[in-house]
Design a protein around this motif. Structure first.
Motif, mmCIF file in Angstrom:
data_model
loop_
_atom_site.group_PDB
_atom_site.id
_atom_site.type_symbol
_atom_site.label_atom_id
_atom_site.label_comp_id
_atom_site.label_asym_id
_atom_site.label_seq_id
_atom_site.Cartn_x
_atom_site.Cartn_y
_atom_site.Cartn_z
ATOM 1 N N ARG A 1 -8.190 4.211 -9.444
ATOM 2 C CA ARG A 1 -8.484 4.851 -8.154
ATOM 3 C C ARG A 1 -9.430 6.030 -8.348
ATOM 4 N NH1 ARG A 1 -3.703 8.349 -6.599
ATOM 5 N NH2 ARG A 1 -4.649 9.366 -8.415
ATOM 6 N N PHE B 1 0.836 -1.203 0.000
ATOM 7 C CA PHE B 1 0.000 0.000 0.000
ATOM 8 C C PHE B 1 0.869 1.250 0.000
ATOM 9 C CE2 PHE B 1 -2.945 2.718 2.823
ATOM 10 C CZ PHE B 1 -3.608 3.254 1.738
ATOM 11 N N TYR C 1 -8.417 -0.528 -1.753
ATOM 12 C CA TYR C 1 -6.967 -0.402 -1.920
ATOM 13 C C TYR C 1 -6.279 -1.751 -2.016
ATOM 14 C CZ TYR C 1 -6.881 4.633 -1.510
ATOM 15 O OH TYR C 1 -7.054 5.967 -1.755
ATOM 16 N N LEU D 1 -3.605 9.452 -1.759
ATOM 17 C CA LEU D 1 -4.691 8.640 -1.211
ATOM 18 C C LEU D 1 -6.030 9.339 -1.400
ATOM 19 C CD1 LEU D 1 -3.189 7.414 2.196
ATOM 20 C CD2 LEU D 1 -3.151 6.267 -0.025
#
Length: 370
Positions: free
Chosen positions: A143, A108, A127, A118
């Motif tokens: 994302r 991550f 994630y 993020l």
């Protein structure tokens, strides 16, 4: 005593009847407002917990990576360190700190080393799906799309599995798209072609029998409308099935009608089993002209027509109105999820087709200059 019992029974029945027929309580509005506040508070608490968890996991991943970077000797027994960490943290805090999850926290951090990258609207489950995408540009795009389209983690996983980004990328000139992805200023899709795919993956219809009819295909799409909208792409909403349009005392029926709020136009879909034919293209050309005249408003952009077939014909694509009609398209659908190799072949074919078009444009420009 009997009279008293009877009188009591009558009074009870009267009270029950009054309770059943009395108007809604005056406090109903107050109750709704309180419920709204409670639900809003629960949502805020959930988001706060999710944000804290993501930031904590990112920090843990950073600490693990920085510890490994202290030297080769440190990295050599990294597995033993993770095992010992997992045992100690699990004893202190319970579930959530097994070796697999610690490795995910490490990945991550490596995937999103800048904390600003993020998107806190996404969950840890999102994630865990994203960190499996090796291509950084694709990972960032997935994302952002997951946030924009409000994809569930399961929907995100399916889009990655069907190479949505790669298929969309293959429909455009590669250089500008990569530049857009790096700049992250303009959306990836700009033209009508970018909102349509080829091929469409309809594995969720479970069409096991090869002898299925067009009506089975249509009914399967209606029964799985949410999944089909996800596969169709961004901005689409379902309008109607078997839309009847009348012209010159003759009725025509359009299989499926959608509306795209980003393109501000209707999308007509005609489902075909077998190879694409010239008459299929001509029929759809008629449909979009009629629909524009009869149903599209002055605020709508020209209607788009899509012939969705199980097999495309390059000859029909090249020598029909498909070649110069900007509102008419044909695409292939796959009833089963192809293997990764089959998808690579499809993508390579599409890249070669796009490259051939670019070469033709370049050659024409060169001839004009000479």
């Amino acid at each position: 005593m009997v009279k008293k019992a009877m009188l009591k029974k009558v009074m009870v029945n009267k009270v029950m009847t009054n309770n059943q027929t009395q108007p809604p309580t005056q406090n109903e509005g107050l109750l709704l407002n309180i419920r709204h506040i409670v639900e809003q508070a629960r949502g805020q608490i959930k988001q706060t917990v999710n944000t804290a968890m993501l930031q904590a996991y990112w920090q843990i991943g950073r600490l693990i990576v920085e510890d490994e970077q202290q030297g080769e000797a440190r990295a050599a027994y990294g597995k033993a360190i993770l095992k010992r960490l997992s045992q100690q943290l699990s004893a202190d805090y319970g579930k959530g700190f097994d070796i697999t999850n610690l490795r995910n926290m490490r990945r991550f951090y490596l995937a999103f080393e800048k904390r600003d990258a993020l998107r806190l609207e996404l969950s840890w489950t999102h994630y865990r799906v994203l960190i499996r995408v090796d291509n950084a540009s694709a990972r960032d795009w997935y994302r952002d799309e997951a946030v924009l389209q409000n994809w569930s983690a399961r929907a995100l996983e399916r889009q990655i599995g069907t190479l949505y980004y790669e298929r969309l990328l293959s429909s455009k000139n590669k250089a500008p798209v990569e530049q857009e992805a790096q700049e992250k200023t303009a959306p990836l899709a700009q033209t009508t072609e970018d909102y349509l795919r080829d091929p469409y993956i309809l594995d969720f219809l479970n069409l096991q029998d090869k002898s299925y009819q067009e009506s089975d295909l249509e009914q399967g799409i209606i029964n799985n409308l949410q999944q089909f909208l996800l596969e169709l792409g961004k901005g689409f909403a379902f309008v109607e099935r078997q839309k009847r349009i009348r012209f010159d005392d003759e009725d025509f029926y359009i299989d499926l009608v959608f509306y795209n709020f980003k393109l501000k136009c209707f999308l007509l879909i005609d489902l075909k089993i077998g190879k694409l034919k010239h008459q299929d293209v001509g029929q759809m050309d008629t449909y979009i002209r009629l629909y524009d005249d009869l149903h599209a408003s002055c605020d709508d952009n020209p209607t788009i027509g899509l012939v969705l077939c199980s097999e495309k014909s390059e000859a029909v694509v090249k020598y029909s109105v498909l070649s110069d009609q900007k509102q008419l398209f044909a695409a292939k659908y796959l009833a089963h999820l192809p293997t990764e190799e089959e998808l690579r072949v499809e993508l390579q074919k599409e890249r070669e087709r796009v490259q051939a078009q670019l070469n033709n444009v370049s050659n024409a420009a060169g001839d004009h200059l000479t």
